[in-house]
Design an enzyme around this catalytic site. Structure first.
Site, PDB file in Angstrom:
ATOM      1  N   ARG A 111      -6.523   3.134   0.594  1.00 53.38           N
ATOM      2  CA  ARG A 111      -5.883   4.388   1.120  1.00 53.38           C
ATOM      3  C   ARG A 111      -4.625   3.887   2.010  1.00 53.38           C
ATOM      4  O   ARG A 111      -4.903   3.181   2.882  1.00 53.38           O
ATOM      5  CB  ARG A 111      -6.696   5.088   2.020  1.00 53.38           C
ATOM      6  CG  ARG A 111      -6.210   6.129   2.797  1.00 53.38           C
ATOM      7  CD  ARG A 111      -7.128   7.126   3.343  1.00 53.38           C
ATOM      8  NE  ARG A 111      -7.812   8.150   2.539  1.00 53.38           N
ATOM      9  CZ  ARG A 111      -8.185   9.136   2.587  1.00 53.38           C
ATOM     10  NH1 ARG A 111      -8.673   9.579   3.897  1.00 53.38           N
ATOM     11  NH2 ARG A 111      -8.811   9.910   1.576  1.00 53.38           N
ATOM     12  N   GLN A 141     -10.025  12.616  -5.555  1.00 52.94           N
ATOM     13  CA  GLN A 141     -10.196  13.853  -5.249  1.00 52.94           C
ATOM     14  C   GLN A 141     -10.146  14.864  -6.466  1.00 52.94           C
ATOM     15  O   GLN A 141     -11.074  15.677  -6.538  1.00 52.94           O
ATOM     16  CB  GLN A 141      -9.268  14.279  -4.111  1.00 52.94           C
ATOM     17  CG  GLN A 141      -9.643  15.813  -3.600  1.00 52.94           C
ATOM     18  CD  GLN A 141     -10.933  15.832  -2.741  1.00 52.94           C
ATOM     19  OE1 GLN A 141     -11.401  15.103  -1.992  1.00 52.94           O
ATOM     20  NE2 GLN A 141     -11.839  16.861  -3.295  1.00 52.94           N
ATOM     21  N   ASP A 229      -5.398  23.069   1.383  1.00 52.45           N
ATOM     22  CA  ASP A 229      -5.895  21.727   2.023  1.00 52.45           C
ATOM     23  C   ASP A 229      -5.052  22.015   3.442  1.00 52.45           C
ATOM     24  O   ASP A 229      -4.170  23.048   3.609  1.00 52.45           O
ATOM     25  CB  ASP A 229      -4.968  20.608   1.244  1.00 52.45           C
ATOM     26  CG  ASP A 229      -5.116  19.260   1.858  1.00 52.45           C
ATOM     27  OD1 ASP A 229      -6.046  19.200   2.506  1.00 52.45           O
ATOM     28  OD2 ASP A 229      -4.671  18.335   1.486  1.00 52.45           O
ATOM     29  N   CYS A 270     -10.470  19.901  -0.104  1.00 53.85           N
ATOM     30  CA  CYS A 270     -10.822  18.441  -0.447  1.00 53.85           C
ATOM     31  C   CYS A 270     -11.580  18.103   0.964  1.00 53.85           C
ATOM     32  O   CYS A 270     -12.346  16.992   0.890  1.00 53.85           O
ATOM     33  CB  CYS A 270      -9.714  17.615  -0.630  1.00 53.85           C
ATOM     34  SG  CYS A 270      -8.335  17.956   0.667  1.00 53.85           S
TER      35      CYS A 270
HETATM   36  N1  NVA Z   1      -3.403  16.451   2.146  1.00 52.72           N
HETATM   37  C1  NVA Z   1      -4.640  15.457   2.918  1.00 52.72           C
HETATM   38  C2  NVA Z   1      -5.846  15.120   2.264  1.00 52.72           C
HETATM   39  C3  NVA Z   1      -6.720  14.651   3.050  1.00 52.72           C
HETATM   40  C4  NVA Z   1      -8.041  14.258   2.404  1.00 52.72           C
HETATM   41  C5  NVA Z   1      -3.871  14.305   3.817  1.00 52.72           C
HETATM   42  O1  NVA Z   1      -3.178  13.699   3.113  1.00 52.72           O
HETATM   43  O2  NVA Z   1      -4.180  14.059   5.228  1.00 52.72           O
HETATM   44  N1   CP Z   2     -11.196  14.460   0.934  1.00 49.09           N
HETATM   45  C1   CP Z   2     -10.964  13.298   1.331  1.00 49.09           C
HETATM   46  O1   CP Z   2     -10.544  12.417   1.017  1.00 49.09           O
HETATM   47  O2   CP Z   2     -11.589  13.103   2.524  1.00 49.09           O
HETATM   48  P1   CP Z   2     -11.829  11.688   3.497  1.00 49.09           P
HETATM   49  O3   CP Z   2     -10.202  11.870   4.232  1.00 49.09           O
HETATM   50  O4   CP Z   2     -12.554  11.950   4.548  1.00 49.09           O
HETATM   51  O5   CP Z   2     -11.705  10.476   2.887  1.00 49.09           O
END
Ligand code: NVA
Ligand code: CP
Length: 311
Positions: A111, A141, A229, A270
């Protein structure tokens, strides 16, 4: 990578973006995900002896826990690293990190705050790399989302889904999914937060029916599922929060907006969610919401991805 992934026995099986896969490859993974869900307790251990490194440059609840449990239930092990605790945080290159970790572990889930880092890792690693979210996409996701949709509303091909709010990383993977799974997608987004023109152009070239409108009621017309989201993603500056909230407020998923969708429409998010911002509490906590099935399905979908990549 823009061409569909060609299976090559020597190449690591990266899971970077949905557009890298053919529709039958993704369908096979989803069928495997449903099988993992049905056989969870009596499951075999196809990843016994394998170790996955989970590297987080950004926070996570679902991704971290679901990947860790998925690996353990498949018989494997995990090492969880935050980038700041590694030498990446002190300037060791991604290429060198990829080469070193390839000698220790069997796969890496990353990530990251930069899609370029994910692609550099994949380029230099000799083991599979899995995208656990970048500012540009979140394919794991959306695999869970398709599984969830089909559990509640049947085969997704030919159905209409509507995305409301920010045309962000999750929306981008949903657009790629529309092309691969053959569903109609409407995105209700203000022009300043519309999805990337490149992904829209790509999806249309693939024959997908994907349209963006600034009118939320038009976007949800006839939709079997509404998705949204957060208005401020992890990659966005907190300084933008007020301007984003002002521009995105008309796109909040409310009970009134849900009433414009198809009868029996479901709501997905999500997570993490912000009640009173992108979604009204009465929708988030109401009968249309399948968000916790969706969160659970991260586990099952990722088992299929792990088995494909590392198995
Ligand atoms: N769009 C959000 C998704 C989190 C799972 C982000 O990137 O923070
Ligand atoms: N939806 C999702 O990826 O959640 P987290 O940021 O908690 O991993």
């Amino acid at each position: 990578m823009s061409a569909v992934l060609e299976l090559n026995a020597a190449a690591p099986r990266h899971f970077l973006d949905l557009k890298d896969f053919s529709a039958p490859q993704l369908r096979a993974m989803l069928e495997d995900a449903a099988r993992h869900k049905r056989t969870r307790r009596g499951a075999k251990k196809p990843l016994a002896g394998k170790t996955l490194a989970l590297i987080f440059e950004k926070p996570s609840t679902r991704t971290r826990v679901s990947f860790e449990v998925a690996m353990r239930e498949l018989g494997g092990d995990v090492i969880v690293l935050s980038a700041r605790d590694t030498q990446i945080g002190r300037g060791e290159t991604i290429a060198d990190t990829a080469r070193v970790l390839s000698r220790y572990v069997d796969g890496i889930m990353l990530r990251t705050d930069s899609a370029a880092k994910l692609h550099a890792l994949a380029q230099h690693a000799s083991i599979p790399i899995i995208n656990g979210l970048t500012p540009c996409s979140h394919p794991c996701q959306i695999m869970a989302d398709i599984l969830t949709f089909e559990e509640h509303r049947g085969p997704i091909a030919g159905q209409t889904l509507a995305w409301l709010g920010d045309g962000n990383n999750v929306a981008t993977s949903l657009i790629e999914a529309a092309a691969r799974f053959g569903f109609t997608l409407r995105l209700g987004c203000p022009p300043a937060f519309a999805p990337s023109p490149e992904v829209l152009a790509w999806a249309r070239e693939q024959g997908a029916d994907v349209r963006v409108t600034a009118d939320p009621a038009t976007a949800v017309q006839g939709a079997a599922c509404l998705l949204t989201d957060t208005w401020l993603s992890m990659a966005d500056s907190a300084d933008e929060a007020l301007a984003r909230a002002a521009a995105l407020a008309p796109y909040q998923v409310t009970q009134a907006l849900l009433a414009h969708a198809a009868p029996g429409a479901i709501f997905m998010h999500c997570l993490p969610a912000h009640r009173g911002e992108e979604v009204a509490a009465e929708v988030m906590d109401g009968p249309a919401s399948v968000v916790f099935d969706e969160a659970e399905n991260r586990l099952h979908a990722q088992k299929a991805i792990l088995a494909w990549s590392l198995g």
